[in-house]
Write an enzyme that holds these catalytic residues in place. Sequence first.
Site, mmCIF file in Angstrom:
data_model
loop_
_atom_site.group_PDB
_atom_site.id
_atom_site.type_symbol
_atom_site.label_atom_id
_atom_site.label_comp_id
_atom_site.label_asym_id
_atom_site.label_seq_id
_atom_site.Cartn_x
_atom_site.Cartn_y
_atom_site.Cartn_z
ATOM 1 C CG PHE A 192 -1.994 -1.107 1.079
ATOM 2 C CD1 PHE A 192 -3.199 -0.879 0.436
ATOM 3 C CD2 PHE A 192 -1.752 -2.379 1.580
ATOM 4 C CE1 PHE A 192 -4.145 -1.879 0.288
ATOM 5 C CE2 PHE A 192 -2.689 -3.393 1.445
ATOM 6 C CZ PHE A 192 -3.889 -3.141 0.804
ATOM 7 C CD GLU A 193 0.394 5.710 2.540
ATOM 8 O OE1 GLU A 193 0.037 6.752 1.948
ATOM 9 O OE2 GLU A 193 0.544 5.645 3.769
ATOM 10 C CG HIS A 194 7.646 0.026 0.046
ATOM 11 N ND1 HIS A 194 8.088 -1.093 -0.603
ATOM 12 C CD2 HIS A 194 8.691 0.427 0.816
ATOM 13 C CE1 HIS A 194 9.337 -1.357 -0.250
ATOM 14 N NE2 HIS A 194 9.721 -0.431 0.607
#
Length: 548
Positions: A386-388
């Site tokens: 998702f948020e990397h």
Amino acid sequence: MTEIRNPILPGFNPDPSVLRVGEDYYIATSTFEWYPGVQIHHSRDLANWRLVTRPLTRAAQLDMRGDPDSGGIWAPCLTYADGLFWLVYTDVKRRDGAWKDSHNYVVTAPAIEGPWSDPVYLNSSGFDPSLFHDEDGRKWLVNMVWDHRQQGGDRFGGILCQEYSVAEKRLVGEVRNIYRGSDHKLTEGPHLYRRDGYYWLLTAEGGTGYEHAVTMARSRDLFGPYETDPQKHLLTSKDAPEAYLQRAGHADIVETQAGEHYLVHLCSRPLDATRGDAPGRVVGIHEEDARRSPLGRETAIQKLIWKAGEFPRLAHGGCVPAPTAPAPDLPEHRFAPQTGRTDFAPGALPPAFQWLRTPDSARLFSLDARPGALRLFGREAPGSLFEHALVARRQTDVAYAAETEIDYAPETCQQFAGLVAWYNGFKFHYLAVTAGDAGQRQLTVMSCPADWPMMRMEQPLAAPIDLPATGRVRLGCDVDGMTLRFRFAIEGGDWTDLGLALDQSAISDEAGNGPGNNFTGAFIGMAAHDTSGRGLHADFLHFQYEPR
């Protein structure tokens, strides 16, 4: 210029779709979970190429948050008709097990640089969509169909064809299965052509591992029946383990202004075939490791001989791809060489770099927060879907050196940032600045060398290295074939080698659960993680990549 040297698009550039508009040539390739979506390169001589655009840049066109590793954008197809560029593509939301969720869309643009439209949804019946513009002006979508009822690996149910209505912006009419492939199976990657009174259907078969192949069939009628080429495979390396280009398949054909035909296709260069970018076996490594390709699936080109009414053939004979191709009858057109050093400036991210999955890049990085630096905001853990916060560029050379400089003040072990050689969440080597139990800055190495099925993260340093409490730290790596070595330097100091020889072959398609299951390639870049949820930022002052 008398010959073209392969590959023409080195590093992770698979599933090429080629197009000529006037004197300009374009190749679109798959980008999978990397954002923005789809790479389009431009050439005027089929030998020299430059990246010109990545058209899927906003959430309305592409949002891959949650997409699995090697999901996302599969096999785009780029065409031109009615004064517009047409790009069809798949966004794969599920790729493992009996089912696939593969959603197909089309966008258009008046120029290759855009603006590109919002997408029109097409179908989800299978992947590898291709849009065919027939001579009468009608448009037809072809894509493979996924049949979850079949047991084993061959759930490829054939090639579907359905009309696309421009006026209604949707598929209309009957869905027909026009070709079920040869006995090599796993039929996918269709492209249709009209020539000499036939419809010619080019497909990929055999999976995208070492059995990959290109098969041609033809029919007098769009809906078949299609006659498979008596030779069956136009191109394959499956029976030539000594060939420089392996895993050859998934192709497309273009005709030059002079009437010459060229085939572009994906391929890979396993480490046993690449040393100094020329054929030759690497000594002293295990055979199974030598068949690994950190550069991923690349794009190569072959000249064809396509006589009227006959099946096309490789100009050099046989079906095995050649390391070089005869150059076309076109003026040579070189582009200015790219510098290896990137000094960050406010505005857009330099075109060599991409990030993972999310259209909301402001959550991951900023080039404006500190002018002259790339600021990464620590987000979720390595491998997050998702948020990397990882910004990286492709590895395009068997041997290279990379460096960056970081300004970073972590407070806990849950905050770490640095230089990472990356394939996916289970294949990486990470040189990171972090903090110890007492809050002191330290340098550590985290490595996940694809030991399928465990996928364990290792910390190969005997102990973290203490760093000064403040000041910038330079981070570097040197890759030579199978081996990666990390180094570092404190501000004003000399480089120190960490004394580790890490397995770079693990950063490849074939490592772990094998070829045909991983589809991207090795990247090298900058990352910041903060699993405490505080979003601590790290500033990177420059990035350098140099072939060796």
